[in-house]
Design a protein around this motif. Structure first.
Motif, short mmCIF file in Angstrom:
data_model
loop_
_atom_site.label_atom_id
_atom_site.label_comp_id
_atom_site.label_asym_id
_atom_site.label_seq_id
_atom_site.Cartn_x
_atom_site.Cartn_y
_atom_site.Cartn_z
N UNK A 1 30.82 56.86 45.56
CA UNK A 1 30.49 56.11 46.39
C UNK A 1 29.58 55.93 45.67
N UNK A 2 28.40 56.46 45.39
CA UNK A 2 27.16 55.11 44.20
C UNK A 2 27.44 54.77 43.35
N UNK A 3 28.52 54.95 42.44
CA UNK A 3 28.16 54.04 41.74
C UNK A 3 28.99 52.97 41.67
N UNK A 4 29.41 52.25 43.24
CA UNK A 4 29.76 51.18 43.28
C UNK A 4 28.89 50.10 43.82
N UNK A 5 27.80 51.07 44.68
CA UNK A 5 26.45 50.75 45.05
C UNK A 5 25.38 50.31 43.88
N UNK A 6 25.47 51.46 43.50
CA UNK A 6 23.78 51.29 42.60
C UNK A 6 24.33 51.18 40.63
N UNK A 7 23.76 50.30 39.84
CA UNK A 7 24.23 50.19 38.10
C UNK A 7 23.16 52.07 37.67
N UNK A 8 22.94 52.52 38.22
CA UNK A 8 22.50 53.52 37.48
C UNK A 8 22.75 55.06 38.57
N UNK A 9 23.27 55.56 37.68
CA UNK A 9 23.94 56.97 38.57
C UNK A 9 23.47 58.13 37.85
N UNK B 1 17.63 53.97 32.07
CA UNK B 1 18.56 55.50 32.18
C UNK B 1 17.38 56.34 33.13
N UNK B 2 18.06 57.23 33.18
CA UNK B 2 16.81 58.19 34.75
C UNK B 2 16.37 59.62 33.88
N UNK B 3 16.99 59.43 33.09
CA UNK B 3 17.01 61.10 32.36
C UNK B 3 16.17 60.78 31.37
#
Length: 287
Positions: A212-220, A246-248
């Motif tokens: 779901x989220x990879x279809x909505x947000x560019x970074x997951x 990158x969120x990491x």
């Protein structure tokens, strides 16, 4: 609710993870009641201090709650360069809110909690959790999260969903429509954070949320950290961003002095990086 007690032990049994139980020895029941939404229980345990239970599921304990609250708050807040406006959906016990207001960059925090009785009980029996409820940065709204978000457009830098398990009042917080609502409520470059249970117990949930989220947000990204009194002793944290950094890697690194001033006992910049390193079975979801 009292069926969960036997010989002075509280036993958590949840249909979401059949075949296993978790128990804590009880010294005293401090509160037991029913709100308009769920059963609420607070008891004094022998080894984990005071314990908050909703619908038979442990939400926090005095001994280890800081681990969850710090990761839920500081992972997303340090991943944003300037988090001025923050929304917390759920979190009526006040723990995540307590951590959010520690950031001087944060100017306004809205706590959207469907069950005002949770906050009332927490104030009485878990006072160290609710120290920020009356902070001058904070506005408390008692509403269902999805309903509240429908009225918000580009309002928040960071949205933290501190819901309970994906059953009962929190079920809607794990559905596709909710993540669309979160996106529309974010300012440009904003990001979200949500608890996603243990990858040992909920691989299907992680696969679904990842898709779901990879279809909505560019970074997951998914992070996993220890949490002794949660199922399997750990918790997953889903971070999704409208920016592609990158969120990491934290965008704002808290110094040792800042960590001491905030009274942090779990989150560090080093921990921020480490928790995104996943075992191979969890990484197959392509986080």
């Amino acid at each position: 609710m009292m069926d969960a007690f036997a010989s002075n032990w509280f036993t958590e049994t949840c249909p979401l993870f059949p075949g296993q139980r978790f128990s804590l020895q009880v010294q005293e029941v401090l509160y037991s009641g029913r709100s308009d939404h769920q059963d609420i229980l607070v008891f004094q345990s022998k080894t984990y201090g005071r314990v908050l239970v909703l619908d038979g599921v442990i939400q926090c304990t005095e001994r280890d709650e800081f681990a969850y609250q710090e990761m839920m708050a500081h992972l997303p807040l340090t991943s944003h360069p300037l988090p001025e406006d923050v929304l917390i959906v759920g979190g009526g016990d006040g723990g995540v809110l307590r951590e959010v207001v520690k950031h001087p960059e944060v100017k306004r925090v809205t706590l959207c909690e469907i069950d005002k009785e949770v906050t009332r009980v927490a104030k009485l029996h878990l006072p160290w959790m609710t120290t920020a409820i009356d902070h001058d940065k904070v506005t408390v709204v008692n509403a269902e999260g999805s309903t509240f978000l429908r009225e918000k457009q580009h309002s928040y830098d960071v949205i933290i969903t501190d819901g309970s398990d994906p059953i009962g009042p929190a079920k809607s917080l794990f559905e596709e429509n909710y993540y669309e609502l979160l996106k529309q409520a974010l300012k440009p470059g904003g990001l979200i954070c949500q608890q996603t249970e243990s990858p040992w117990l909920f691989p299907h949930l992680l696969r679904n949320l990842g898709t779901i989220c990879r279809q909505i947000y560019p970074e997951v990204r998914l992070a996993v950290a220890s949490m002794p009194t949660y199922p399997c002793g750990e918790m997953g944290y889903l971070l999704c961003s409208l920016h592609t950094k990158p969120l990491n890697e934290p965008q704002r690194v808290l110094t040792e002095v800042q960590q001491q001033e905030m009274g942090l006992r779990f989150y560090t910049p080093e921990m921020h990086k480490a928790v995104f390193t996943l075992p191979s079975f969890a990484h197959k979801v392509k986080w």
